[in-house]
Enzyme design. Sequence first.
Site, PDB file in Angstrom:
ATOM      1  N   ARG A  42      52.083  47.409  33.419  1.00 40.57           N
ATOM      2  CA  ARG A  42      50.837  47.197  34.553  1.00 40.57           C
ATOM      3  C   ARG A  42      51.315  47.029  35.872  1.00 40.57           C
ATOM      4  O   ARG A  42      50.726  47.310  36.594  1.00 40.57           O
ATOM      5  CB  ARG A  42      50.237  46.114  33.838  1.00 40.57           C
ATOM      6  CG  ARG A  42      48.549  46.182  34.549  1.00 40.57           C
ATOM      7  CD  ARG A  42      47.475  45.851  33.594  1.00 40.57           C
ATOM      8  NE  ARG A  42      47.302  46.671  32.566  1.00 40.57           N
ATOM      9  CZ  ARG A  42      46.488  47.908  32.644  1.00 40.57           C
ATOM     10  NH1 ARG A  42      45.895  47.947  33.824  1.00 40.57           N
ATOM     11  NH2 ARG A  42      46.241  48.720  31.576  1.00 40.57           N
ATOM     12  N   HIS A  94      52.688  50.327  37.188  1.00 44.78           N
ATOM     13  CA  HIS A  94      51.399  51.147  37.321  1.00 44.78           C
ATOM     14  C   HIS A  94      50.466  50.840  38.844  1.00 44.78           C
ATOM     15  O   HIS A  94      50.069  51.376  39.370  1.00 44.78           O
ATOM     16  CB  HIS A  94      50.416  51.231  36.269  1.00 44.78           C
ATOM     17  CG  HIS A  94      49.185  51.834  36.144  1.00 44.78           C
ATOM     18  ND1 HIS A  94      47.909  51.378  36.429  1.00 44.78           N
ATOM     19  CD2 HIS A  94      48.880  53.267  36.103  1.00 44.78           C
ATOM     20  CE1 HIS A  94      46.941  52.285  36.623  1.00 44.78           C
ATOM     21  NE2 HIS A  94      47.866  53.530  36.199  1.00 44.78           N
TER      22      HIS A  94
END
Length: 196
Positions: free
Chosen positions: A35, A38
Amino acid sequence: MNRVVHPIEVESYRRMRARLDTSHLPPLTRAVVERVVHSAADLDYASDLVMDESSLEKAHAALHAGAPVVTDVEMVAAGITRRETVCRLRDAVAGPGLTRSAHAIRLAHEQVGPGALWVIGNAPTALEELLALDVSPALVIGLPVGFVGAVESKAALRESGLPAVSNVSEKGGSAVASAALNALLYHPVSHSEEKS
């Protein structure tokens, strides 16, 4: 409540995983690394982040049991999409030897007490103040960004022995700090956590 994932996010993760193998990482570490990578489109975070799976497991359980989430700035709070947060920056005042961010941490500590998850993505002085207090956190996500104090404050966090997510470089910021917390929010709760 299940989170609906947009097709663009699905494709983005597919492309990221084609360039970055995270399959060897334990589940929560993998969730946080992916995450954060990303959120920043920065593969280097995979080798820059420092965390411990057992600390993440305890923090995950505390978070899903309703532990308070405290942020250093409203930009971090804005990025945490599925949980109310505490951010006292608007109430804080700078003083001699005390930044507004540090004062906001003091105010938040008085409000929430022990067992909170602290998410620091902007101010190294907020992280320094947190380390000076007896916070007894469930987790400290210490990812402040900058060339003054960021590396040192994150090194101090790691040396403190507190359960933490940090990184080694100057990089960080509101988006990656909130992404690390969101990784724990979005990760499913196991049956053993539900029973405890």
